[in-house]
Design a protein around this motif. Structure first.
Motif, PDB file in Angstrom:
ATOM      1  N   UNK A   1      43.114  52.341  39.787  1.00  0.00           N
ATOM      2  CA  UNK A   1      44.421  51.708  39.901  1.00  0.00           C
ATOM      3  C   UNK A   1      45.488  52.334  39.021  1.00  0.00           C
TER       4      UNK A   1
ATOM      5  N   UNK B   1      44.417  57.083  38.367  1.00  0.00           N
ATOM      6  CA  UNK B   1      44.509  57.952  39.536  1.00  0.00           C
ATOM      7  C   UNK B   1      45.486  57.430  40.586  1.00  0.00           C
ATOM      8  N   UNK B   2      45.794  56.134  40.512  1.00  0.00           N
ATOM      9  CA  UNK B   2      46.750  55.566  41.458  1.00  0.00           C
ATOM     10  C   UNK B   2      46.283  55.535  42.897  1.00  0.00           C
ATOM     11  N   UNK B   3      44.977  55.454  43.132  1.00  0.00           N
ATOM     12  CA  UNK B   3      44.465  55.397  44.510  1.00  0.00           C
ATOM     13  C   UNK B   3      44.686  54.031  45.129  1.00  0.00           C
TER      14      UNK B   3
ATOM     15  N   UNK C   1      46.079  49.734  44.415  1.00  0.00           N
ATOM     16  CA  UNK C   1      46.888  48.893  43.540  1.00  0.00           C
ATOM     17  C   UNK C   1      45.930  48.078  42.672  1.00  0.00           C
TER      18      UNK C   1
END
Lengths: 539, 307
Positions: free
Chosen positions: B155, B158-160, B162
């Motif tokens: 979350x 890596x921001x894959x 939310x």
């Protein structure tokens, strides 16, 4: 809000293939000029006179404006809908409501909007939890008797004298009364509240800078800027979306990931990293909250001259500076009086009023406790609720501090109670055998609010049933005093009585804390530790 | 078969009454729920008395229980303290948790059984050792560690995904939370399948089937797997109830507004109606899942229904 990265898109593609559900790019809540903020599920239905906790109050603060408003910076009560509040004798007040104000459904705000709302709030029939706020008004004892059936539907002290004017007659002199009128319980209500109550509760309508666009109970509320707002403090953003979080850690993580714009409660576990994580977008400012240890004066052991010395000794045995630094990481400030710095010196805050009684002095503590005949019952048990607020940590620390100072590692222990409800229950039934945790969040920034409800004989929050004639007399005189400065001085005299008897041990002032993303600017917390939403700029 | 089902259904009645009564007693023993309603200050006595009357809390406990159960059978679970009917809370919470449970169970079935079959067929093989080790790690690490770690990595770093789930809680958003929720059970399913497959591989009927010259695939799916699945089905069946009630930790980490969230809120605020209502439904879910497992048993192994 940032879009998904390439890897994210890949993950989304797989996810979509698996479940036929899409992954949105941004939040889907924000949008141009709209900010998202963390929220907690309000405990009660959202009625002004029924909301006594911060989360519900936050919304009402955006949707309503009352006769007065507390300046977000100074905490002073300034006229909002009130054009003029005058009194010849501090007992009968004549209120004139400003012209041109409307509720967001178009209905004009009149004197009747206030009088009807106050009568509703006071009436026992409506179960309003803030009803006691109307206790100063004449006829309250008939509308809301302590026992038995109510004998009147309306407060005899309220009279509408014109479309925009009404009079309030109190049952005692209270010069500070106009300054209490910024409290949300005194908000005006539109007719729709009375004619379609259920509908109004689903989507409250007020006269503030925001109007509620949608409300899904338990998960989210969208507020949008009300363009017809006539007041001097319109919203500088297009709207606010409040999202319910169960865990402030998750909200904080969401702010880090750019998924949420504002979190108004930085969890204690994150305080260590918050400054580097948020790079200056962290606020830590004093709020009108004081934590104390209260004592059960209904227990004769605690109500003796010796016990007074013991209480002062215990206060000297607590190393406030160390505890606030190591456990709270300076989000609390050691208390040196029984009010709060947000009042300002003009408002009655007096740094150091507690004097040596609040300074860490192990030798003095040992001496006073010995002179007072030792701790009543032989051991100090500090009762607290263990379910919220990580009270265990500081109670244990306070006990350690006392044990070290007294040189007896069994002198003090924590006594956890499972739930807040049970904790309040035991306090209400007067079952405390020793000190217990007490927190006071001010209703309005007046020194009166830090003293009278807590220490006046029989007052609503005098949980320890402390009683002192001299204190009561001073409070009565202070309330009757029309000159503000003189009134504050008398309250401070009363506070000295609290100090000399160490009615409650002040621990620390609590700060409000908030963190936000780079999208926002002009973020600030008011003295109630609630973000000043209408001032926030987005983008 | 009919008698068997009837007997099982009758057995459910005392369990249901006992479980709800226990919860009712436990919530009420915790003290006066009204006391916590007014925040740090005491409610004024007149309002408190009136609220008690309104919520029926002034009645003796046994009468409260009888009234409550009477209402439950007409679908009335009472009103929560915030003025919402409990059924409304359920309508919001259960679909979310059911979706989460579906994701979790899907992971258990697909990944767990597949891994179990693969390792069970190749005992001692490096793949087997690797999976054994991995499952050991998963079992020994608490769910909240896995959850927070995945949340932070996927979350924030890596921001894959939310980090939190939106109120809509679509299937796509629930994949990671579902995996976290399923992780421990998934490891058990893998190990359980592996053991029974390995055991049954040497059974006479498998040797017979192989000797008949059946293709390996058919031996594994029709003969070996069907017989090995009985304990796995039991486990997954009872796990459904456990997942629905036990999602509190996962739901909290990912801010999912499901059953766990409502229960947690209800307990914190000592909201009798919410807690008892949700637990009542959970007890029912548990009982039905068990019933289903028992019936499946009878289908899979005819000897059981005559026992």
């Amino acid at each position: 809000m940032r879009g998904p990265t390439r890897a994210g898109r890949a993950a989304c593609a797989i996810a979509a293939a698996l479940t036929m559900a899409g992954c949105g790019g941004g939040g889907g809540f924000g949008g141009a000029g709209v900010l998202t903020s963390s929220w907690g599920d309000p405990q009660n239905p959202l009625e002004p006179a029924n909301t006594n906790e911060v989360q519900g109050g936050k919304v009402l603060d955006m949707v309503f404006r009352g006769l007065k408003k507390y300046d977000p910076r100074t905490g002073r009560a300034v006229n909002m809908l009130a054009e003029r509040i005058s009194t010849p004798d501090s007992r009968t007040f004549t209120v004139t409501v400003r012209d041109g104000w409307r509720f967001s459904n178009g209905e004009p705000v009149t004197a009747r909007s206030f009088v009807d709302a106050w009568n509703y709030g006071a009436s026992l029939r409506n179960n309003q939890k803030n009803a006691y706020f109307f206790g100063y008004i004449d006829g309250y004892d008939r509308v809301h008797p302590a026992a038995g059936r109510q004998r009147a539907d309306t407060l005899s002290g309220l009279r509408v004298t014109g479309p925009r004017s009404f009079t309030v007659r109190l049952n005692q002199k209270f010069a500070g009364f106009p300054d209490t009128l910024g409290y949300i319980a005194y908000a005006p209500l539109p007719r729709a509240f009375f004619t379609d109550h259920a509908g109004w509760l689903r989507k409250p309508v007020g006269d503030g800078p925001y109007q509620i666009a949608s409300y899904t109970k338990g998960s989210a509320m969208t507020l949008k800027k009300w363009n017809g707002y006539p007041g001097p403090d319109p919203a500088r953003n297009e709207g606010v979306t409040l999202l319910v979080y169960t865990d402030s850690n998750t909200a904080y993580t969401d702010v880090l990931a750019g998924n949420l714009d504002l979190v108004d409660d930085v969890p204690a576990t994150q305080l260590k990293n918050v400054r580097t994580d948020l790079d200056g977008r962290y606020i830590n400012t004093p709020a009108g909250i004081l934590q104390t240890l209260a004592f059960p004066y209904y227990d004769p052991k605690w109500n003796t001259a010796g016990a007074r010395k013991v209480r002062t000794g215990l206060s000297m045995a607590i190393n406030r500076a160390q505890i606030t630094q190591t456990i709270f990481r300076r989000t609390r400030t050691p208390a040196t009086d029984w009010t709060s710095p947000v009042l300002g010196t003009a408002g009655g805050f007096q740094d150091g009023l507690c004097g040596p009684a609040c300074a860490y002095d192990p030798a003095g503590a040992r001496r006073l406790v010995r002179e007072g005949g030792g701790i009543p019952g032989g051991q100090l048990k500090i009762t607290y609720n263990a379910d919220t607020g990580s009270h265990k940590q500081w109670v244990d620390a306070v006990c350690n501090s006392i044990n070290n100072a007294l040189g007896d590692d069994k002198a003090c222990v924590g006594n956890p109670v499972g739930t807040f409800a049970d904790f309040r229950n035991q306090i209400g039934q007067h079952r405390m055998s020793g000190p217990f945790r007490a927190g006071w969040q001010m209703d309005y920034p007046l020194i009166q609010n830090f003293l009278q409800p807590l220490y006046y004989t029989g007052a609503s929050s005098n949980d320890g049933q402390w009683s002192n004639k001299q204190f009561d007399r001073l409070v009565d005189r202070a309330n009757a005093e029309t000159d503000r400065a003189a009134s504050v001085r008398l309250f401070q005299e009363a506070e000295k009585v609290v100090r000399d008897n160490m009615a409650a041990i002040p621990l620390w002032y609590q700060n409000g804390s908030a963190g936000y993303t780079a999208r926002l600017s002009r973020v600030a917390l008011n003295p109630f530790s609630v973000p000043v939403y209408n001032e926030i700029k987005v983008g | 078969m009919g008698r068997y089902v009837a007997r099982r259904l009758l057995q459910m009645i005392p369990v249901f009454i006992g479980a709800t009564l226990l919860i009712f007693l436990m919530v009420n023993v915790m003290g006066d729920p009204i006391a916590g309603l007014c925040g740090e200050r005491a409610c004024d006595p007149a309002t408190a008395a009136q609220l008690k009357r309104e919520f029926g809390l002034d009645q003796p406990l046994w009468r409260q229980y009888v009234t409550y159960m009477g209402n439950v059978f007409t679908g009335n679970f009472g009103t929560a303290f915030n003025g919402q009917p409990v059924t409304e809370l359920m309508a919001a919470a259960f679909p979310v948790t059911i979706r989460l449970t579906i994701v979790a169970v899907a992971f258990e079935i697909v990944v767990g059984i597949a891994l179990g079959v693969v390792t069970g067929l190749r005992r001692g093989h490096p793949v087997d050792t690797g999976v054994l080790l991995a499952t050991l790690v998963v079992i020994s690490v608490p769910t909240f560690v896995t959850g927070l770690l995945l949340q932070l990595l996927l979350g924030v770093s890596w921001g894959w995904i939310k980090p939190s789930v939106s109120p809509a809680a679509s299937f796509g958003e629930l994949i990671v939370p579902g995996l976290v929720l399923a992780s421990v059970s998934l490891a058990y399913v893998t190990r359980l399948t592996r053991t029974t497959i390995a055991e049954n591989k040497r059974a006479d009927y498998v040797r017979t089937a192989t000797a008949k010259g059946l293709p390996r695939r058919r031996v594994v799916t029709r003969h070996l797997l069907r017989n090995s699945l009985i304990p796995v089905v039991t486990f997954i069946g009872t796990d459904i109830g456990a997942l629905m009630g036990g999602a509190i930790v996962t739901e909290r980490i990912f801010n999912i507004h499901g059953v766990g969230y409502q229960l947690y809120q209800g307990i914190l605020r000592q909201n009798t109606q919410t807690v008892v209502g949700f637990v009542t439904v959970l007890v029912l879910v548990f009982l039905l899942a068990n019933l289903l497992v028992d019936l499946l048993y009878a289908v899979l192994d005819p000897r059981i229904r005559y026992a």
